[in-house]
Design a protein around this motif. Sequence first.
Motif, short mmCIF file in Angstrom:
data_model
loop_
_atom_site.label_atom_id
_atom_site.label_comp_id
_atom_site.label_asym_id
_atom_site.label_seq_id
_atom_site.Cartn_x
_atom_site.Cartn_y
_atom_site.Cartn_z
N MET A 1 -114.04 -49.99 -45.90
CA MET A 1 -113.63 -51.39 -45.82
C MET A 1 -114.36 -52.21 -46.87
N TYR A 2 -113.65 -53.14 -47.46
CA TYR A 2 -114.28 -54.00 -48.47
C TYR A 2 -115.31 -54.91 -47.83
N ILE A 3 -116.54 -54.86 -48.36
CA ILE A 3 -117.61 -55.76 -47.96
C ILE A 3 -118.40 -56.11 -49.22
N ALA A 4 -118.52 -57.39 -49.52
CA ALA A 4 -119.29 -57.83 -50.68
C ALA A 4 -119.65 -59.29 -50.50
N SER A 5 -120.50 -59.81 -51.35
CA SER A 5 -120.88 -61.21 -51.28
C SER A 5 -119.71 -62.10 -51.71
N SER A 7 -119.83 -64.42 -53.93
CA SER A 7 -119.83 -64.54 -55.39
C SER A 7 -119.19 -63.32 -56.03
N GLU A 8 -119.46 -62.12 -55.51
CA GLU A 8 -118.83 -60.91 -56.03
C GLU A 8 -117.33 -60.91 -55.76
N THR A 9 -116.96 -61.41 -54.60
CA THR A 9 -115.54 -61.50 -54.26
C THR A 9 -114.82 -62.46 -55.20
N ALA A 10 -115.47 -63.57 -55.51
CA ALA A 10 -114.89 -64.52 -56.46
C ALA A 10 -114.71 -63.88 -57.83
N ARG A 11 -115.69 -63.11 -58.25
CA ARG A 11 -115.60 -62.45 -59.56
C ARG A 11 -114.46 -61.44 -59.59
N ARG A 12 -114.34 -60.64 -58.55
CA ARG A 12 -113.32 -59.60 -58.52
C ARG A 12 -111.90 -60.19 -58.41
N GLY A 13 -111.75 -61.18 -57.55
CA GLY A 13 -110.41 -61.70 -57.28
C GLY A 13 -109.98 -62.82 -58.21
N GLY A 14 -110.92 -63.42 -58.89
CA GLY A 14 -110.60 -64.56 -59.73
C GLY A 14 -110.62 -65.84 -58.92
N ALA A 15 -111.82 -66.38 -58.71
CA ALA A 15 -111.97 -67.61 -57.93
C ALA A 15 -113.29 -68.26 -58.32
N SER A 23 -123.97 -66.15 -51.33
CA SER A 23 -124.50 -64.82 -51.03
C SER A 23 -123.99 -64.28 -49.71
N VAL A 24 -123.22 -65.07 -48.96
CA VAL A 24 -122.76 -64.64 -47.65
C VAL A 24 -121.85 -63.42 -47.78
N GLU A 25 -121.90 -62.54 -46.79
CA GLU A 25 -121.11 -61.30 -46.82
C GLU A 25 -119.66 -61.60 -46.45
N LEU A 100 -105.53 -62.15 -54.03
CA LEU A 100 -105.57 -60.97 -53.15
C LEU A 100 -105.22 -59.69 -53.92
N LEU A 101 -104.20 -59.76 -54.76
CA LEU A 101 -103.80 -58.57 -55.52
C LEU A 101 -104.91 -58.11 -56.46
N ARG A 102 -105.54 -59.05 -57.17
CA ARG A 102 -106.63 -58.67 -58.09
C ARG A 102 -107.81 -58.10 -57.33
N LEU A 103 -108.17 -58.72 -56.21
CA LEU A 103 -109.31 -58.25 -55.42
C LEU A 103 -109.05 -56.84 -54.90
N ALA A 104 -107.86 -56.63 -54.32
CA ALA A 104 -107.54 -55.32 -53.76
C ALA A 104 -107.45 -54.26 -54.84
N GLU A 105 -106.88 -54.60 -55.99
CA GLU A 105 -106.79 -53.63 -57.09
C GLU A 105 -108.19 -53.21 -57.56
N SER A 106 -109.09 -54.17 -57.69
CA SER A 106 -110.45 -53.84 -58.15
C SER A 106 -111.13 -52.90 -57.16
N TRP A 107 -110.89 -53.12 -55.86
CA TRP A 107 -111.47 -52.27 -54.82
C TRP A 107 -110.83 -50.89 -54.82
N ARG A 108 -109.51 -50.87 -54.93
CA ARG A 108 -108.79 -49.60 -54.96
C ARG A 108 -109.26 -48.71 -56.11
N LEU A 109 -109.53 -49.30 -57.26
CA LEU A 109 -109.92 -48.51 -58.43
C LEU A 109 -111.28 -47.83 -58.26
#
Length: 480
Positions: A1-5, A7-15, A23-25, A100-109
């Motif tokens: 399951m995807y778990i990250a901060s 800030s990391e989620t913003a970087r991956r998904g574009g936000a 820093s919240v999980e 959502l698509l960008r975030l999920a793609e980064s995790w899938r890869l």
Amino acid sequence: MYIASASETARRGGATVVAGDASVEVRDFTVDSRSVGEGGCFVCFHGESRDGNAYAASALEAGAACVVMTREATAAEASLAEGRGACLLRADGDDAEGFLLRLAESWRLEQDWCVVGVTGSVGKTTTKDMLACALAAAWRVHSNRGNLNSVIGVPLTVLSAPDDTEVFVCEMGMNHVGEIDAIARCARPHVGCVTNIGTSHIGILGSRENIARAKAEMVPWLAADRALASSPAAAPAMALTASDDFTALIGGICEEEGVATDVVGGRDSAVRAEGVELDGDGCPRFTVVTPQGSSEVHLCLSGRQTVPDFLLAVDLCLRLGMGLGDVVAALEAMEPTHMRTEVVAAARGFRVIDDSYNASPSSMAAALDLLCEMDCDGRRVAVVGEVGELGDEAPRLHGLMGAYLAAKPLDIVCVVGGEMADAMADAALVMGLSDDRLVRVPTAADAARVLGPVLGEGDLVLAKASRSVGLDAFVEEVRA
């Protein structure tokens, strides 16, 4: 399951982080504020009737650790996030779907899953469920729940995959050109199948050829990123059905992309069914023939239309290294999915074929065939409603469905809906259905009110329409 901060989620998904604790999980993504749990992440979509941003505060109050907004946050929303130790993000371009698509793609890869893609006009959920059921006999399998097969549902499914996932069976739905491409880019399938090309969404895409080409958007992604699968591994391949008239077109696209094509169900196909018969409950018995040999099969699922889905599942399971005996054993034990040709009993002794989840002209015909092939000691009753997303073809196709109704030996036909239901009923009368066997009602509640008191011991009732007609409510009412 995807778990990250956050800030990391913003970087991956574009936000962009706009307020609160970056820093919240972040985990447990949802697009429905009512389902937000403690520590979850609510992504705000602006729909036709509701703006998800209006529920940002209630999501935070329900315990959300993060809310992804698609407008500027108010001072009150920012203050609430900071006060609760949560985080507010704003999606780039205010595009929740792209986030959502960008975030999920980064995790899938980053995952080494083997991904099996499933699309088609009719039968894709059954085929997905068959694949997930059979593959689970050998690997830890994750798949779409319910109707999470869209450009929103698939990313949510990817992000929720358990840590021990080995195989992801990904159902891919679409309404528009480009959606299968976006989903496949996110999921990165290794092998896949197209169940058939029908008329679902023809009102949006314009022609069956356009539908076929949209479904084939999966193909280029089958040949990409082979290293993303550790076990099971298979060469890129697409399974298609011999009976579909667009198999040659999709097969040609596969050849151009270097993807092998398996055509199942034909007289000379390596994977085929012989001697198909239905038992008294409408469940198929047949012999499956494969390169591994043959086997007798008796499914618990109703209808002849389940046989091509079974063959597609068998073909891909064998490609992934499973033995025929294990596949057949798993699929013989598989129970029907709720509201998809599910035969249910009513208290007063009649049975209902609950196929109320959705409909297309071809699946309507298959459901009527099943109604007339099953054993029945009483009356055969068809409760059918309008089929959506047919565009300019709607009057003609509803007329064809009405003609098909008239050709069937039915004791009662109840047509539910408005103008297009009338088109279906009128065509049925023109083609010979007697007026005393036809009931017209505007709603599912009306159908239950009219038919409920007259249904009895031995009757067999079909409920079939597009989801918007709500025949599931009819089924629940008459069963009670």
